[in-house]
Design a protein around this motif. Sequence first.
Motif, short mmCIF file in Angstrom:
data_model
loop_
_atom_site.label_atom_id
_atom_site.label_comp_id
_atom_site.label_asym_id
_atom_site.label_seq_id
_atom_site.Cartn_x
_atom_site.Cartn_y
_atom_site.Cartn_z
N ASN A 72 0.78 -1.14 0.00
CA ASN A 72 0.12 0.12 -0.02
C ASN A 72 0.94 1.21 0.03
N GLN A 73 1.89 1.22 0.62
CA GLN A 73 2.73 2.56 0.83
C GLN A 73 3.45 2.78 -0.51
N PHE A 74 3.99 1.46 -1.20
CA PHE A 74 4.61 1.45 -2.36
C PHE A 74 3.62 2.10 -3.30
N GLU A 75 2.47 1.82 -3.49
CA GLU A 75 1.58 2.43 -4.41
C GLU A 75 1.45 3.81 -3.74
N ARG A 76 1.28 4.36 -2.91
CA ARG A 76 1.19 5.72 -2.26
C ARG A 76 2.31 6.52 -2.87
N ILE A 77 3.55 5.78 -2.70
CA ILE A 77 4.65 6.62 -3.25
C ILE A 77 4.55 6.77 -4.73
N CYS A 78 4.20 5.68 -5.33
CA CYS A 78 4.06 5.89 -6.97
C CYS A 78 3.26 6.84 -7.18
N ARG A 79 2.03 7.06 -6.61
CA ARG A 79 0.90 8.05 -6.89
C ARG A 79 1.68 9.49 -6.33
N LYS A 80 2.51 9.29 -5.76
CA LYS A 80 3.16 10.52 -5.24
C LYS A 80 2.33 11.36 -4.17
N GLU A 81 1.58 10.48 -3.53
CA GLU A 81 0.78 11.05 -2.18
C GLU A 81 1.77 11.24 -1.06
N VAL A 82 2.86 10.66 -1.28
CA VAL A 82 4.04 10.72 -0.10
C VAL A 82 5.26 10.77 -0.98
N ALA A 83 6.18 11.34 -0.10
CA ALA A 83 7.35 11.69 -0.84
C ALA A 83 8.54 11.61 0.18
N PRO A 84 8.85 10.62 0.66
CA PRO A 84 9.74 10.32 1.58
C PRO A 84 11.28 11.06 1.35
N ILE A 85 11.78 11.58 2.32
CA ILE A 85 13.25 12.28 1.98
C ILE A 85 14.08 11.30 1.83
N GLY A 86 14.97 11.57 0.55
CA GLY A 86 15.76 10.90 0.36
C GLY A 86 15.69 9.48 -0.46
N LEU A 87 14.44 9.23 -0.80
CA LEU A 87 13.91 8.22 -1.65
C LEU A 87 14.39 8.42 -2.96
N GLN A 88 15.00 7.27 -3.51
CA GLN A 88 15.37 7.46 -4.99
C GLN A 88 14.27 6.54 -5.68
N ILE A 89 13.83 6.92 -6.96
CA ILE A 89 12.89 6.22 -7.75
C ILE A 89 13.44 5.79 -9.18
N MET A 90 13.69 4.30 -9.45
CA MET A 90 14.40 3.99 -10.48
C MET A 90 13.40 3.42 -11.42
N LYS A 91 13.55 3.73 -12.86
CA LYS A 91 12.62 3.17 -13.86
C LYS A 91 13.32 2.15 -14.52
N ASP A 92 12.53 1.15 -15.28
CA ASP A 92 13.11 0.24 -15.99
C ASP A 92 13.88 1.29 -17.40
N VAL A 93 14.66 0.82 -17.89
CA VAL A 93 15.73 1.41 -18.77
C VAL A 93 14.71 1.84 -20.25
N THR A 94 13.77 0.97 -20.47
CA THR A 94 13.19 0.98 -21.67
C THR A 94 12.19 2.17 -21.35
N ILE A 95 11.51 2.27 -20.12
CA ILE A 95 10.75 3.30 -19.91
C ILE A 95 11.46 4.58 -19.70
N ALA A 96 12.59 4.52 -18.99
CA ALA A 96 13.33 5.57 -18.68
C ALA A 96 13.79 6.39 -19.98
N LYS A 97 13.98 5.74 -20.85
CA LYS A 97 14.66 6.13 -22.28
C LYS A 97 13.45 6.42 -23.37
N SER A 98 12.25 6.35 -22.82
CA SER A 98 11.15 6.83 -23.75
C SER A 98 10.18 8.04 -23.05
N GLU A 99 9.18 8.23 -23.82
CA GLU A 99 8.46 9.76 -23.23
C GLU A 99 7.51 9.27 -22.24
N PHE A 100 7.36 7.53 -22.17
CA PHE A 100 6.05 7.16 -21.56
C PHE A 100 6.49 7.20 -20.13
#
Length: 348
Positions: free
Chosen positions: A102-130
């Motif tokens: 549940n907390q992971f989903e809140r973080i992904c929805r940007k309802e919470v933004a813990p200090i120091g947290l790093q969000i990594m995307k898959d390279v395929t997604i990070a390198k696209s507009e999606f």
Amino acid sequence: MTKASDEMAATALYVRESGRPGGPATARLKILLGHLQGPAATAIAAYPTSAANISSSYHPQQFQYTLDNNVLTLEQRQFYEDNGFLVIKNLVPEADIQRYRNQFERICRKEVAPIGLQIMKDVTIAKSEFHADEKAVTKIQDFQSDEELFSYCTNPQIIKYVECFTGPNIMAMHTMLINKPPDSGKKTSRHPFHQDLHYFPFRPSNSIVCAWTAMEHIDRNNGCLVVIPGTHKGTLKPHDYPKWEGGVNIMFHGIQDYDANQPRTHLVMEKGDTVFFHPLLIHGSGRNKTQGFRKAISCHFASSNCYYTDVKGTSQEIIEKELQNLLEKKYGISKIPLKKRIVGRELL
Ligand SMILES: CCCCCCCCCC(=O)SCCNC(=O)CCNC(=O)[C@H](O)C(C)(C)COP(=O)(O)OP(=O)(O)OC[C@H]1O[C@@H](n2cnc3c(N)ncnc32)[C@H](O)[C@@H]1OP(=O)(O)O
Ligand SMILES: Nc1ncnc2c1ncn2[C@@H]1O[C@H](COP(=O)(O)OP(=O)(O)OP(=O)(O)O)[C@@H](O)[C@H]1O
Ligand SMILES: O=C(O)CCC(=O)C(=O)O
Ligand SMILES: [Fe+2]
Ligand SMILES: [Mg+2]
């Protein structure tokens, strides 16, 4: 070292993310100091050292990687000594795993933004507009300031086992929730074979352990953990990006000259099952061939008696350089050594 400068060092990572140092959450984060420095040393002094623990072991010669505290059976100890990992079935309750999810989903929805947290995307997604929400997040790192997720690290069931490897005075050094995406067909969902110690500027390695808990059923279909048993007895190998045609995720370094003929063990795990493994154990994870996002939560723990090392001139310099270049490019921040970037949180 004064309290203020201790906190300043500890918040180095957070300054660039939030634009402001300090704050109530970061005040509770402490950098892992060598046992001669700073306020952390005071806390350390109150506990027996891991050396004392080892010498009180009934099997001082026989056991090198585990401590004697009556939690592990003789068979379990021997298994970890020989193989460098140990799976404990059904360790983390289902309700707790639901909270992390549940907390992971809140973080992904940007309802919470813990200090120091790093969000990594898959390279395929990070390198696209999606840029969708949780489907774009391949893992989050450094959730030490998030009380909900950090409760994984303080879970008494987990700590009970961690102590068998680190001794009683423990720091949570690195945290991750991995959300392995369905493979795009480019095999970028794989994690190449590596040793976690490559990323860690502290020692000794035998006082470090990773706890990795399956948040659902995980097998070869959705990309389970794959280990090469016994490799914890070796040394830290040089790592670099594997030359994979479809691309590799940022910082997913792999061992260059690993022996492909060494037998691998695929760890099939159920929700709540937890594997504890040594930071020199060679491991990776396979492709996710399903349509689901395969989830696991993990923490690297270390004894407070560990000390920081300078990676300059070692095989680990490559990861320090990469991080420094990233920071320079993204934030214009000049060179911060790796040992100032890996921040532990004491388990009080
Ligand atoms: C621990 C056991 C081993 C586990 C492996 C994990 C390694 C752990 C190593 C560490 O944790 S070291 C300790 C300190 N940790 C850190 O410093 C965390 C490092 N992470 C980050 O700095 C950010 O999460 C990261 C820069 C990777 C992503 O942040 P952003 O999403 O804000 O970055 P952005 O979207 O601006 O992308 C920056 C660049 O990275 C690229 N990028 C982002 N994600 C990528 C990806 N997944 N694969 C390839 N490239 C990627 C992105 O395309 C872009 O490239 P370009 O500048 O060329 O456009
Ligand atoms: N050339 C390679 N270099 C480094 N690691 C590799 C290489 N090939 C495979 N691996 C790693 O081997 C581990 C397991 O591989 P495995 O064969 O089980 O998975 P897979 O290839 O994704 O899927 P499968 O073989 O089940 O179709 C993973 O950690 C994967 O990243
Ligand atoms: O795929 C996983 O869950 C494990 C990844 C891993 O070994 C790591 O991030 O260090
Ligand atoms: Fe790893
Ligand atoms: Mg394969």
